[in-house]
Design a protein around this motif. Structure first.
Motif, PDB file in Angstrom:
ATOM      1  N   ALA A   1       0.726  -1.323   0.126  1.00  0.00           N
ATOM      2  CA  ALA A   1      -0.187  -0.104   0.139  1.00  0.00           C
ATOM      3  C   ALA A   1       1.062   1.267   0.040  1.00  0.00           C
ATOM      4  N   GLY A   2       0.015   2.593  -0.238  1.00  0.00           N
ATOM      5  CA  GLY A   2       1.078   3.729  -0.244  1.00  0.00           C
ATOM      6  C   GLY A   2       1.451   3.967  -1.761  1.00  0.00           C
ATOM      7  N   GLY A   3       1.759   5.292  -1.858  1.00  0.00           N
ATOM      8  CA  GLY A   3       1.959   5.849  -3.200  1.00  0.00           C
ATOM      9  C   GLY A   3       3.031   4.935  -4.137  1.00  0.00           C
ATOM     10  N   VAL A   4       4.023   4.408  -3.522  1.00  0.00           N
ATOM     11  CA  VAL A   4       5.105   3.651  -4.144  1.00  0.00           C
ATOM     12  C   VAL A   4       4.532   2.286  -4.728  1.00  0.00           C
ATOM     13  N   ALA A   5       3.324   1.815  -4.166  1.00  0.00           N
ATOM     14  CA  ALA A   5       2.620   0.500  -4.443  1.00  0.00           C
ATOM     15  C   ALA A   5       1.943   0.577  -5.749  1.00  0.00           C
ATOM     16  N   ALA A   6       1.965   1.750  -6.336  1.00  0.00           N
ATOM     17  CA  ALA A   6       1.475   1.817  -7.801  1.00  0.00           C
ATOM     18  C   ALA A   6       2.389   1.569  -8.710  1.00  0.00           C
ATOM     19  N   ASN A   7       3.585   1.317  -8.124  1.00  0.00           N
ATOM     20  CA  ASN A   7       5.011   0.946  -9.063  1.00  0.00           C
ATOM     21  C   ASN A   7       4.478  -0.269  -9.927  1.00  0.00           C
ATOM     22  N   ARG A   8       4.588  -0.243 -11.291  1.00  0.00           N
ATOM     23  CA  ARG A   8       4.260  -1.330 -12.140  1.00  0.00           C
ATOM     24  C   ARG A   8       5.115  -2.707 -11.760  1.00  0.00           C
TER      25      ARG A   8
END
Ligand code: KG4
Ligand code: ZN
Length: 343
Positions: free
Chosen positions: A270-277
């Protein structure tokens, strides 16, 4: 039960209505990214002032999108930390005023717990099973938790210096890529060979579950200096891919080690970096090999949002934590838990 959540801990002013802790009725996020972009990072005083301008229209929009009025609400939840003090105060004071005006019950929630408990939002998805290991990874924190229930989590490890998102943002600045850097690096790195440069993976072989990213950031800076010229687009893409791979290697290794040691069946990122593909793909592969279910929080709920605040707030107000000892009511103090679990 309809809970209005309010989030203002950093550079997003957000409000959302969530029903019964899982069903997202609305989610409005007013991002200040453009306001802070010229400075290459969040300027706290500007953040506070921007929250003041945005908070009323954002809450109004969240109610309108949910097709509700204040009369339809059953409770209020607001982030009380960790975060920027001046920014937090805007959301907390607004929520308290709303509670005073409406008589609705109010609870303060921890921003990081809200990030990883976002895995429970959206009733079409299978929720994680307790106990699980959660990686909360964003611009302000990179921490691993063992989560035994709502309100019951313990820190297993965290970054000893920069957060992963902060490292992405600083690396992007060196490469001349726009802020927020994590998004830009992810974009230019996609489809590139990550092995043309080998950056260090700090602490990856050490005991425990702590992490470090500042050495990696310095290695990137040194690499660019040694080039002796501003990197070409091609060189930027290769460096970005190698950098992203190094960050992802550390996050995957530490998370899977923590999951193994805790003997859990589920892992949440979770968290913004968890958007990293690349992180989502590599963590998915590693989890599958270990027979663990990965619950990557949906992309729309990775970065700061208020649906995660409302969802967790429901648990504290009406769910399993209704009797728990946590900051609630008009006297709640935004400083209480601000440093409790931050990374
Ligand atoms: O959770 P968030 O919105 O705010 C904090 O609580 O910090 O996370 C923002 C951070 C920024 O550092 C941004 O660069 C990073 O998340 N980020 C990414 C990606 N999208 C956002 N980092 C790596 N890859 C991405 N796709
Ligand atoms: Zn956050």
């Amino acid at each position: 039960m309809n809970v209005l959540g309010i989030e203002s801990s950093c550079d997003e002013t957000a409000a959302a209505v969530v029903s019964d802790g899982r069903h997202i009725r609305s989610s409005i996020i007013w991002s200040q990214v453009e306001v802070h972009a010229p400075y290459g990072g969040v300027v706290p005083e500007i953040a506070s002032r921007s929250h003041l301008q945005a908070i009323v229209p954002v809450v109004r929009q969240a109610l309108a999108q949910a097709d509700m009025t204040l009369d339809d609400l059953d409770g209020l939840a607001v982030t009380i930390g960790p975060g920027l003090v001046g920014a937090l105060l805007v959301g907390v004071q607004f929520a308290k005023a709303l509670a005073l005006g409406t008589g609705l019950p109010i609870v303060g929630v921890n921003h990081i717990e809200a990030h990883f408990m976002a895995a429970f939002l959206d009733e079409s998805r299978e929720p994680p099973r307790f106990p699980f290991v959660a990686l909360a990874v964003s611009g302000g924190h990179s921490s691993l938790f063992r989560v035994d229930g709502f309100g019951r989590f313990s820190l297993l490890g965290r970054t000893l210096d920069d957060a992963a998102g902060e490292a992405f943002d600083k690396a992007a600045a060196v490469l001349g890529l726009p802020y927020p850097g994590g998004v830009a690096i992810d974009r230019v790195a996609e489809g590139r060979n990550p092995d043309t440069i080998r950056f260090p993976r700090s602490m990856i072989k050490e005991a425990g579950f702590d992490m470090s990213f500042s050495g990696l950031k310095s290695a990137l800076r040194r690499h660019v200096e040694l080039l002796g010229h501003p990197p070409s687009d091609d060189e930027v893409a290769d460096i970005a891919a190698a950098f992203r791979e190094a960050v992802v290697d550390v996050l995957v290794a530490r998370t899977m080690a923590a999951a193994g040691a805790s003997n859990v069946r589920d892992v949440v990122i979770a968290g913004g970096v968890a958007a990293n593909r690349r992180l989502r793909a590599r963590m998915g592969d590693a989890a599958a090999r270990a027979g663990i279910s990965l619950h990557a929080v949906p992309l729309a709920l990775c970065a700061d949002n208020a649906a995660m605040v409302a969802g967790l707030g429901h648990q504290y107000l009406f769910g399993s934590l209704a009797d728990a000892d946590c900051p609630r009511g008009l006297s709640m103090d935004p400083f209480i838990r601000m440093t409790a679990t931050g990374g």
